[in-house]
Motif scaffolding. Structure first.
Motif: not given
Length: 292
Positions: A141, A143, A145, A236-237, A240-241, A243-244
């Motif tokens: 993973a 990241t 931005n 990337s966003d 991350q979503r 993973n939540i």
């Protein structure tokens, strides 16, 4: 041999239930990867059936969406029929009608079954490219931005018109998703976002759910904004979503010759599965006179 009493004609709305019954025979069915089920196209242009004594025994659907690209949404036939002979009978009626309505049209298919690939290749279809499959399983993973001056936000239905323009600019005519297709994609998404700057929408992603996690169904960035990290930030966003929500797997498809997309996905930690689907294309106006 095909029974000479079999009739090929255009599909009508009232054929819906018979075609639905025909699709129970999945071993003899090709379906397109589509936002719109094949049955919803019944009654539209470029949809034909074969029937015998009032009973539908085969169907072929290749409506133009986008214009001049007639994707084969459906080819299905009863088990007692020969796939090769059934395709021959349907295409001899269908292709001349496609030519009359749209002389520049191409007929195309993303092939997932070897028997259907064999039929198309024997009828003059040619390989355009391959679609490759990749997946991300959470073991890597990174990241990324959003670049300065660019923000990522949730997609709204009112954004569909803007992303349709981004999609066409990014993918070109052949792979373009139309406004209707993207509206349907948005309605089926579990997570859809856009990237925008002062000029407006410059990129988007639409992802759908499946029993194994999620599928990145569409990612597009306006050509003049490419190379700035917009696509990486959108993916990337999304990761991350995921993973939540503890999704186990994220998959994506792309063209084997799309070096930019492959570089992006592999940078994000995606790995090729080794699976691929051929994309075959045929120009009906290249048919010999005897075939029509």
């Amino acid at each position: 041999m095909i029974n000479l009493s079999l009739q090929v004609r255009r599909a009508l709305p009232q054929d819906y239930h018979q075609i639905a019954n025909l699709l129970l025979h999945e071993a003899n069915t090709h379906r397109h990867l589509d936002w719109r089920p094949a049955l919803e196209w019944v009654g539209s242009q470029n949809y034909w059936v074969m029937e015998e004594d009032g009973r539908i025994t085969a169907a072929l659907a290749c409506p133009e969406d986008p214009p001049q690209v007639a994707w084969i949404r459906l080819f299905a036939h009863q088990p007692h029929l020969s796939g090769l002979e059934t395709w021959t009978a349907l295409s001899r009626v269908a292709f001349p009608e496609i030519i009359r309505a749209s002389p520049q049209a191409q007929v195309a298919a993303i092939v997932m079954k070897q028997w259907f690939q064999n039929i198309l290749l024997s009828h003059g279809f040619e390989l355009k490219q391959n679609i490759v499959l990749l997946h991300w399983s959470g073991d890597t993973a990174r990241t990324f931005n959003a670049p300065q001056g660019i923000k990522i936000r949730l997609m709204q239905e009112s954004d569909v018109f803007a992303i349709t323009k981004v999609d066409l600019a990014s993918f070109g005519h052949f792979w373009h998703n139309t406004f209707d297709a993207l509206q349907r994609a948005y309605s089926q998404a579990i997570y859809a976002t856009i990237s925008e700057d002062d000029s407006g929408v410059i990129g988007y992603q639409i992802s759908t759910g499946n029993p194994f996690g999620a599928h990145l169904a569409r990612l597009a960035v306006q050509p003049e904004a490419q190379g700035r990290g917009v696509g990486a930030a959108l993916v990337s966003d999304l990761i991350q979503r995921m993973n939540i929500h503890q999704s186990a797997r994220l998959s994506v498809n792309t063209q084997a010759d799309n070096a930019a997309s492959l570089t992006l996905y592999e940078k994000m930690g995606f790995k090729r599965t080794g699976e691929y689907f051929p994309v075959l294309v045929f120009r009906p106006d290249k048919m010999p006179p005897s075939a029509s």
